[in-house]
Design an enzyme around this catalytic site. Structure first.
Site, PDB file in Angstrom:
ATOM      1  N   THR A  28      -4.611  72.496   0.643  1.00  0.00           N
ATOM      2  CA  THR A  28      -3.909  73.674   1.168  1.00  0.00           C
ATOM      3  C   THR A  28      -4.177  74.874   0.265  1.00  0.00           C
ATOM      4  O   THR A  28      -4.268  74.719  -0.963  1.00  0.00           O
ATOM      5  CB  THR A  28      -2.389  73.401   1.213  1.00  0.00           C
ATOM      6  OG1 THR A  28      -2.151  72.298   2.083  1.00  0.00           O
ATOM      7  CG2 THR A  28      -1.608  74.609   1.727  1.00  0.00           C
ATOM      8  N   GLU A 103      -0.100  66.896  -0.998  1.00  0.00           N
ATOM      9  CA  GLU A 103      -1.352  66.976  -1.777  1.00  0.00           C
ATOM     10  C   GLU A 103      -1.460  65.799  -2.733  1.00  0.00           C
ATOM     11  O   GLU A 103      -2.527  65.200  -2.894  1.00  0.00           O
ATOM     12  CB  GLU A 103      -1.402  68.296  -2.555  1.00  0.00           C
ATOM     13  CG  GLU A 103      -1.556  69.503  -1.641  1.00  0.00           C
ATOM     14  CD  GLU A 103      -1.508  70.837  -2.354  1.00  0.00           C
ATOM     15  OE1 GLU A 103      -1.955  71.826  -1.766  1.00  0.00           O
ATOM     16  OE2 GLU A 103      -1.030  70.905  -3.495  1.00  0.00           O
TER      17      GLU A 103
HETATM   18  C1  5RP Z   1      -1.066  74.611  -2.696  1.00  0.00           C
HETATM   19  C2  5RP Z   1      -1.952  74.451  -3.866  1.00  0.00           C
HETATM   20  C3  5RP Z   1      -3.192  75.276  -3.897  1.00  0.00           C
HETATM   21  O1  5RP Z   1      -4.278  74.439  -4.069  1.00  0.00           O
HETATM   22  C4  5RP Z   1      -3.115  76.253  -5.041  1.00  0.00           C
HETATM   23  O2  5RP Z   1      -1.909  77.005  -4.923  1.00  0.00           O
HETATM   24  C5  5RP Z   1      -4.329  77.184  -5.056  1.00  0.00           C
HETATM   25  O3  5RP Z   1      -4.280  78.055  -3.981  1.00  0.00           O
HETATM   26  P1  5RP Z   1      -5.383  79.154  -3.700  1.00  0.00           P
HETATM   27  O4  5RP Z   1      -6.607  78.432  -3.245  1.00  0.00           O
HETATM   28  O5  5RP Z   1      -4.767  79.994  -2.621  1.00  0.00           O
HETATM   29  O6  5RP Z   1      -5.618  79.932  -4.969  1.00  0.00           O
HETATM   30  O7  5RP Z   1      -1.717  73.689  -4.761  1.00  0.00           O
HETATM   31  O8  5RP Z   1       0.109  73.867  -2.809  1.00  0.00           O
END
Ligand code: 5RP
Length: 220
Positions: A28, A103
């Site tokens: 995500t 996740e």
């Molecule tokens: C979501 C996550 C994402 O992998 C993390 O926040 C990184 O996000 P982005 O790719 O938008 O920088 O752990 O729960």
């Protein structure tokens, strides 16, 4: 390349790690959004996906990729996801997007965790990014007190409910020298659903988008 272009570059590079004919695990976040878009270009070679959030599920389905329930899947050879921070051993802070519980389940289920990040996520020591902790709502204040005792500064993520109906405390003020140990300790607090530390099961490979393109880091 700006940050978003770096995210796009690593998302594209991750396609090489997708196993043809197999179920792919999909994380995500904004980097994963680019990965889903790229994956759509090879959807006939992907059997289906398992997804870590409602957000990713909707995006996958909108691009014609079937999404299965993890309970109906025997193996997930590869899981692709982003991170908020990643240290030199491949331990990560995740959960900035609030999807940490699913996740972590997919990371555990997968044969290989491929982390896709831009170079701003590389850190020598985890903890500058506030550590997300998903909590059962009735235990929120109890968990907050325990986190304060451990030296953290927990803040409720206002107005946010996870896909599992829980709340998130974002814990600042931590310098996480021993992530696996802290992960185990926080997992023991009743009411904690998931700690956004991914150290016991960290990344196997990171694809890092930097000024000179994409580089790879392999972890033991
Ligand atoms: C979501 C996550 C994402 O992998 C993390 O926040 C990184 O996000 P982005 O790719 O938008 O920088 O752990 O729960």
């Amino acid at each position: 390349m700006n940050q978003d272009e770096r995210k796009q570059a690593v998302a594209q590079a991750a396609l090489r790690h997708v196993v043809a004919g197999a179920v792919i695990g999909v994380g995500t976040g904004s980097t994963v959004d680019h990965f889903i878009d790229a994956l759509a270009g090879m959807r006939e070679r992907v059997r289906a996906a398992v997804s870590s959030s409602q957000r990713s599920t909707e995006r996958l389905r909108a691009r014609g990729i079937e999404v299965l329930d993890l309970n109906d899947v025997e193996s997930v050879p590869v899981y692709v996801d982003g991170a908020d921070e990643i240290d030199p051993a491949g331990a990560m802070i995740k959960g900035g997007g609030g999807a940490l519980t699913r996740e972590k389940i997919l990371a555990e289920a997968a044969g290989r965790f491929v982390c896709i990040v831009d170079s701003s996520k590389l850190v020598p020591v985890l903890g500058h990014f506030p550590l997300p902790v998903e909590v059962v709502p009735m235990a929120r204040e109890l968990v907050r007190r325990r986190l304060l005792e451990l030296g953290g500064q927990p803040r409720l993520r206002e107005g946010f409910v996870t896909d599992n109906g829980n709340q998130i405390l974002d814990v600042g003020g931590l310098r996480i020298e021993h992530p696996a140990e802290l992960e185990g300790r926080l997992n023991q607090i009743p009411g904690v659903v998931t700690v956004g530390l991914f150290a016991r099961r960290g990344a196997d490979l990171a694809l890092v988008g930097g000024a000179d393109g994409v580089s790879e880091r392999v972890y033991d």
